[in-house]
Write an enzyme that holds these catalytic residues in place. Structure first.
Site: not given
Ligand code: GLY
Length: 348
Positions: A202, A230, A232
């Site tokens: 990230t 998914r 985040g």
């Protein structure tokens, strides 16, 4: 305060006293650019031209993201690790000084997700577009679709992961040895690739321009080998990124689920609003993550970095190892974040 309360408090704060390393800054002169991880130093450099020419913080954020998303060997962008089904799905968000924000989640085959997020912010009435809808929007707005091949590094890691397909993702715990599976089958990503770039998933960025306006952005390929679909924290405003131009901004890196559970960066900014310094605000938020589930927190990493309106900055992480890069006219360096759990001694 009665004795029991005092003992409880002491037990809770003892690790902080023994392990925290104060890295809090002296207030910096505007402009300022802060980015997560070692690669953040290069990201800051890529954004600096705009800030030093009195450009807008939001433009600096996008320039930093474009730089890092272009690096195919980095875990940010299309070079990153895929999900369990072999698809690289990108999350990104952006927020400016007027509380305008935009985000994309689960975006495939588009090189610059943060630029798409900016388009969402600037040209739609919405904040977040996901999956096919985000892709369609990107294509309608002139972004080109890329090849869906995995990068060489990602392919290697995915093939290795497929052999066991263990779903115990461990990300960003820098203090664990490189490329190992522990006795529980948990998989640790390589810390560094062959070309010297670092494996962190990230890139969180905060900029303050010469006018004192604050903006931020996050871009990521997300947790390696996540379930398809998914999302985040990096696509969630208030989780991976929050900006309040009266107070400052915060961004995060690490296990997104923990950040979402605590509305992490919003919490950090609210602590700063109450007068806490950036490092203390980050620390108090990390303490909530740990308090929610101590056993879980021991095995994961989350780091927050924040800047306030005076230009003071600081960070705090669950584990030792989180670092962030700062650039001002006087400073151009990587800082170690303060942390809760000290790294265990390496066995090798
Ligand atoms: N912080 C990135 C993620 O959890 O996807």
């Amino acid at each position: 305060m009665n004795r029991r309360k005092f003992i409880n408090l002491t037990a809770l704060t003892a690790p902080l006293l023994s392990f925290s390393k104060v890295t809090e800054s002296i207030p910096a002169v505007k402009p300022i650019m802060i980015s997560t991880w070692e690669e953040g130093k290069n990201v800051n450099k890529a954004a600096w031209g705009i800030l030093s020419e009195k450009g807008r913080a939001i433009d600096a954020i996008e320039a930093g993201a474009i730089y890092v998303e272009d690096k195919i060997s980095c875990c940010v962008g299309l070079g990153g690790n895929p999900d369990r089904d072999g698809f690289v799905t990108l999350d990104a968000c952006i927020m400016d000084e007027n509380a305008n924000c935009g985000a994309v989640a689960g975006l495939e085959r588009i090189k610059h997700p943060l630029s798409v997020a900016r388009k969402v912010m600037e040209t739609t009435p919405h904040v977040l577009l996901v999956g096919d809808g985000a892709l369609k929007f990107a294509l309608q707005n002139g972004f080109t679709i890329e090849n869906k091949e995995l990068s060489i590094d990602a392919k290697k890691e995915y093939e290795k992961w497929l052999k066991k397909s263990t779903y115990k993702p461990v990300i960003n715990i820098e203090n664990l040895p490189v490329q190992v599976e522990n006795k529980d089958g948990a998989f640790t990503m390589p810390l560094k690739f062959d070309d010297g770039s670092f494996n962190h998933d990230t890139m969180g960025m905060i900029a303050m321009d010469v006018s004192g306006n604050v903006s931020g952005g996050v871009t990521t390929s997300g947790m390696a080998f996540k379930m398809h679909g998914r999302v985040g924290d990096s696509a969630v405003i208030g989780a991976g990124l929050f900006v309040d131009n009266e107070v400052g901004a915060a961004t995060s890196s690490g296990v997104g689920e923990e950040v979402i559970r605590t509305c992490g960066t919003h919490t950090v900014v609210e602590f700063m609003r109450r007068g806490y310094s950036p490092e203390t605000a980050c620390k108090k938020t990390i303490e909530r993550i740990i308090k929610n589930n101590k056993a879980r927190a021991k095995t994961l990493q989350v780091g927050f970095v924040a800047v306030n309106k005076k230009g003071a900055y600081g960070a705090y992480a669950v584990q030792e190892g989180f670092v962030y890069a700062v650039k001002t006219k006087q400073v151009d360096r990587i800082f170690k974040s303060a942390f809760f759990y000290k790294a265990p001694k390496s066995e090798d």
